[in-house]
Design an enzyme around this catalytic site. Structure first.
Site, PDB file in Angstrom:
ATOM      1  CG  ASP A  50      -1.786   1.194   1.358  1.00  0.00           C
ATOM      2  OD1 ASP A  50      -1.625   2.153   0.565  1.00  0.00           O
ATOM      3  OD2 ASP A  50      -2.647   1.211   2.265  1.00  0.00           O
ATOM      4  CB  SER A 135      -0.364  12.578 -17.726  1.00  0.00           C
ATOM      5  OG  SER A 135      -1.479  12.937 -18.493  1.00  0.00           O
ATOM      6  CE1 TYR A 147      -4.382  11.464 -14.477  1.00  0.00           C
ATOM      7  CE2 TYR A 147      -3.969  13.295 -15.981  1.00  0.00           C
ATOM      8  CZ  TYR A 147      -3.855  11.957 -15.661  1.00  0.00           C
ATOM      9  OH  TYR A 147      -3.198  11.101 -16.530  1.00  0.00           O
ATOM     10  CE  LYS A 151      -0.727  11.530 -13.905  1.00  0.00           C
ATOM     11  NZ  LYS A 151      -0.074  10.296 -13.400  1.00  0.00           N
ATOM     12  CB  THR A 182      -5.143  -0.088 -20.367  1.00  0.00           C
ATOM     13  OG1 THR A 182      -6.407   0.579 -20.532  1.00  0.00           O
ATOM     14  CG2 THR A 182      -4.059   0.949 -20.129  1.00  0.00           C
TER      15      THR A 182
END
Length: 263
Positions: A50, A135, A147, A151, A182
């Site tokens: 984790d 990204s 997000y 990045k 993916t």
């Protein structure tokens, strides 16, 4: 102790991480992979971790140190999606504050923590590469505010780490894959996503082959601190997808121009 090159790839249960670990394994590397349930490709030492638990992360590096004695490559890839990620439609002020706990704590802090441990091992040996998956969300809006924040921070992290690693023999880079084929994306049965053709997307194993070539390139040190586009590196190295196609760079659609280091 192992004389073969050793890599740790975080987040290997599926997607990019699984593909990268697979490609490194196929290239003859000793590969360790982490995931919350210890899942990953065959032929990889899959460890349960984790990445919000600093002690668990430290234990992974202790395991690598005790079993093979060194680390040549860290691929920071672990990521966790908040509820509702299957296409953000809400504005940041409509989202729960708990989005921070995945997109920043896992999507950014986990990369930093693993990099600290990797840098300690690598600088002691005088070589290695820390590669963090970022990204095009650094350049243009993609998915959500948090997000993009995570990045952009990964790119700056690699740049600043490279500055502090100068002279140590250890390099740090940030990588921008484009659209990736993916398992989840392919299962959707679509021909394009967000305007990008699936036929021009990257295979997860393509990204792994690019990273492997980068990590073993004699000019690696000259790229330390850079943000690199995997499709463009693939074209430079002559690396293609599994089906022989060359994936397209998304630099143009996301604004073009220079990446790190600042020009």
């Amino acid at each position: 102790m192992s004389s073969t090159p050793v890599a740790l790839v975080t987040g290997t249960s599926r997607g990019v991480g699984k593909g990268v670990a697979t490609a490194l394994r196929d290239a003859g590397w000793t590969v360790f992979g982490t995931s919350r349930r210890g899942r990953g490709p065959d032929g990889v030492t899959n460890l349960t971790c984790d990445h919000t638990d600093d002690d668990a992360v430290a234990a992974v590096f202790e395991r690598i140190e005790s079993t093979v004695g060194h680390l040549d490559l860290l691929v920071n890839n672990v990521w966790a999606s908040p509820p509702g990620f299957a296409g953000f439609t809400e504005k940041f002020y409509q989202r729960p504050l708990s989005d921070w706990d995945t997109l920043i704590t896992v999507g950014l802090r986990a990369h930093y923590v693993a990099s600290v441990h990797a840098a300690r091992m690598m600088t002691a040996r005088g070589s290695g590469l820390i590669a963090s998956v970022s990204s095009f969300g650094s350049r243009g809006h993609l998915h959500s505010v948090l997000y993009g924040m995570s990045k952009a921070a990964i790119d700056k992290m690699a740049f600043d780490m490279a500055h502090e690693l100068r002279g140590s023999g250890v390099s740090a880079v940030s990588l921008w894959p484009g659209l990736v084929r993916t398992e989840l994306l392919l299962s959707a049965g679509i021909s394009e996503f967000a305007g990008f053709p699936i036929s021009e997307a990257e295979d997860p194993t393509f990204i792994g082959r690019v990273i492997e070539r980068l990590a073993t390139s004699p000019d690696l040190g000259t790229r330390s601190g850079h943000t690199l586009i995997t499709a463009e590196l693939g074209a430079e190295y002559g690396i293609t997808n599994d089906d022989g196609t060359a994936p397209a760079s998304h630099r143009g659609p996301f604004g073009g121009g220079a990446l790190y280091p600042p020009s």
